[in-house]
Scaffold this motif. Sequence first.
Motif, PDB file in Angstrom:
ATOM      1  N   SER A 200      38.819  49.226  48.454  1.00  0.00           N
ATOM      2  CA  SER A 200      39.307  48.816  47.137  1.00  0.00           C
ATOM      3  C   SER A 200      39.617  47.326  47.115  1.00  0.00           C
ATOM      4  O   SER A 200      39.314  46.617  46.136  1.00  0.00           O
ATOM      5  CB  SER A 200      40.548  49.618  46.761  1.00  0.00           C
ATOM      6  OG  SER A 200      40.251  50.990  46.642  1.00  0.00           O
ATOM      7  N   TYR A 201      40.226  46.839  48.182  1.00  0.00           N
ATOM      8  CA  TYR A 201      40.536  45.413  48.291  1.00  0.00           C
ATOM      9  C   TYR A 201      39.254  44.591  48.276  1.00  0.00           C
ATOM     10  O   TYR A 201      39.177  43.543  47.614  1.00  0.00           O
ATOM     11  CB  TYR A 201      41.324  45.171  49.575  1.00  0.00           C
ATOM     12  CG  TYR A 201      41.645  43.726  49.889  1.00  0.00           C
ATOM     13  CD1 TYR A 201      42.207  42.889  48.937  1.00  0.00           C
ATOM     14  CD2 TYR A 201      41.389  43.211  51.160  1.00  0.00           C
ATOM     15  CE1 TYR A 201      42.512  41.565  49.251  1.00  0.00           C
ATOM     16  CE2 TYR A 201      41.693  41.903  51.472  1.00  0.00           C
ATOM     17  CZ  TYR A 201      42.249  41.077  50.514  1.00  0.00           C
ATOM     18  OH  TYR A 201      42.550  39.764  50.819  1.00  0.00           O
ATOM     19  N   ALA A 202      38.226  45.081  48.983  1.00  0.00           N
ATOM     20  CA  ALA A 202      36.944  44.378  48.999  1.00  0.00           C
ATOM     21  C   ALA A 202      36.342  44.287  47.600  1.00  0.00           C
ATOM     22  O   ALA A 202      35.811  43.243  47.196  1.00  0.00           O
ATOM     23  CB  ALA A 202      35.976  45.086  49.947  1.00  0.00           C
ATOM     24  N   TYR A 203      36.426  45.378  46.839  1.00  0.00           N
ATOM     25  CA  TYR A 203      35.912  45.346  45.469  1.00  0.00           C
ATOM     26  C   TYR A 203      36.714  44.368  44.603  1.00  0.00           C
ATOM     27  O   TYR A 203      36.148  43.668  43.756  1.00  0.00           O
ATOM     28  CB  TYR A 203      35.930  46.745  44.859  1.00  0.00           C
ATOM     29  CG  TYR A 203      34.631  47.494  45.085  1.00  0.00           C
ATOM     30  CD1 TYR A 203      33.468  47.120  44.425  1.00  0.00           C
ATOM     31  CD2 TYR A 203      34.578  48.565  45.965  1.00  0.00           C
ATOM     32  CE1 TYR A 203      32.284  47.795  44.634  1.00  0.00           C
ATOM     33  CE2 TYR A 203      33.384  49.246  46.184  1.00  0.00           C
ATOM     34  CZ  TYR A 203      32.241  48.850  45.514  1.00  0.00           C
ATOM     35  OH  TYR A 203      31.052  49.512  45.727  1.00  0.00           O
ATOM     36  N   ALA A 204      38.019  44.334  44.799  1.00  0.00           N
ATOM     37  CA  ALA A 204      38.835  43.387  44.034  1.00  0.00           C
ATOM     38  C   ALA A 204      38.411  41.954  44.322  1.00  0.00           C
ATOM     39  O   ALA A 204      38.230  41.143  43.401  1.00  0.00           O
ATOM     40  CB  ALA A 204      40.311  43.584  44.364  1.00  0.00           C
ATOM     41  N   LEU A 205      38.231  41.632  45.605  1.00  0.00           N
ATOM     42  CA  LEU A 205      37.784  40.290  45.983  1.00  0.00           C
ATOM     43  C   LEU A 205      36.409  39.987  45.399  1.00  0.00           C
ATOM     44  O   LEU A 205      36.158  38.884  44.881  1.00  0.00           O
ATOM     45  CB  LEU A 205      37.738  40.155  47.504  1.00  0.00           C
ATOM     46  CG  LEU A 205      39.070  40.166  48.258  1.00  0.00           C
ATOM     47  CD1 LEU A 205      38.820  40.111  49.757  1.00  0.00           C
ATOM     48  CD2 LEU A 205      39.953  38.997  47.826  1.00  0.00           C
TER      49      LEU A 205
END
Length: 507
Positions: A280-285
């Motif tokens: 999820s963090y990767a998608y946010a970035l």
Amino acid sequence: MSTTQAYSPAGPGAPSRATSEAVLHVGTALLVVALAVSSFAVWTPFGIAATFVLTLIIANAMPSGVPVLIICAFLYQNLVVAWFTPYIPDNDTFDTLRGTNFIILMTAFGIFLAASFQHRVRALTELRPWLLLSMVLCGTVCFYFALGVVHGGPKDAVVYFRNTITPLACFHVAVLAASLYPVDLRKCMLWLGAGAIIYGYAELTFTMDFLGLFHGDQYVERSISRQVETGVWEQALKETGFVYRGIEDVMTTTFFNTPLFNDILPSVFRIGGPNFHPISYAYALSIISAWLLFRGRWLLPLAALPLLLVIGSKGATFMLFVAIAVRLIYSPARAGLALMAAIALAVVWTTAAIAYGATHGDYHVLGLIAGMRDFLADPLGQGLGLGGNLSSTSINLNWQSAQAEGAASVPVESAVGVMLYQMGVGSLVFFGFLAALLVALRRQLIETGDPDFLFGFVGIATISANAVLQEEAFYSPLALAFCLLLAGISLGTRWRIAAAARAGSPG
């Protein structure tokens, strides 16, 4: 006309006003998230009531700031939850605190859903069909939620209801807010993205020492202990021989999360970001970086790229690479070429992944095949909560048997496969909604030349391609939901300005 054009400075004081407004929106959003989580820590009913009231106040006092509130809740809420982790008595309370962002979203959705029936919304002729379509789709999701409660477990049905309704709620709130009020996210996205990137480098550099500053290590330990209790690591031992020895084993992975680099590069600490979930963090970035990239900002996207490689989310990294490639190709005269390139890359990526996975017994492909098989056997659908990584129905999956049979016993890993299984023909309405959005974004890009619409097109196309073999692409709030929120703001801003031009007044 783009969002940027809508907010072009009208005078010497315009930049300072934009900065002041961004400070107000981001500061208020972070404060509301902190207060909402804190109120849940006191008592769950009090938390629900307080979160509802706080969101209601924001929606009425500064409705243009609601999208920023939703983004902050998704990205930074668990950072606040981590502070309370040592004082949370049980896992149910822990889950309740982590559900604060959903209460914020659904409160905002309810408010803007009621606003959909206002007289002034009727003047926005372009908006009406989208509001109708989103309501029909929400009704479809509710039907399959009820079906899932009857056929399966209520808790599983609630989990997948939340994950399925979130993208639709985000789009509805964003498109209506931007259609009625000026919504400027330029500085907000820059600051929130910079904060997420700085957090990522701090976590990567200082690892558990950094997390320990705000009980983040205990947050991770609580999540892992639940996996131990449900037998996840015991199952991993049987299937792969992996022996769980402690938290460092879980937080350490090979570079780009693939065994290809085992003998070349050292293992890395897999960062989870302020939301404590690596993918999820990767998608946010990736989404923040792509959004900034199409607005001519390259520094933050380049800073985010090493973090994406460390996390190893192939889908999120692929999205950013496509955005970079399309951004280099794009010019108003070559808009069609840029769109074709995005679609071609998405098709090639998905086809190659399926072809490779089918010959190597990949779990994601086996889950997709199971979804297609069960959809053909029962096109009506089983109901939300049956199948999927987050459902109790998939805990005892035997992957060795699945590899031998060429399909999993229930659909998992693939958002498309899971959705086909759960919602049957109803899932086609969801897929059709995304296809219609792509068509609308393409039309707006051709008409205006505004890169905002190119971002929305690239984001939805690549995330949809990733969803064929990845559940998080559709079901993580920082993936499809985040992308639809930004796309909704671009479309709503365009329609608000068009309506103002028809009325002969400034946008």
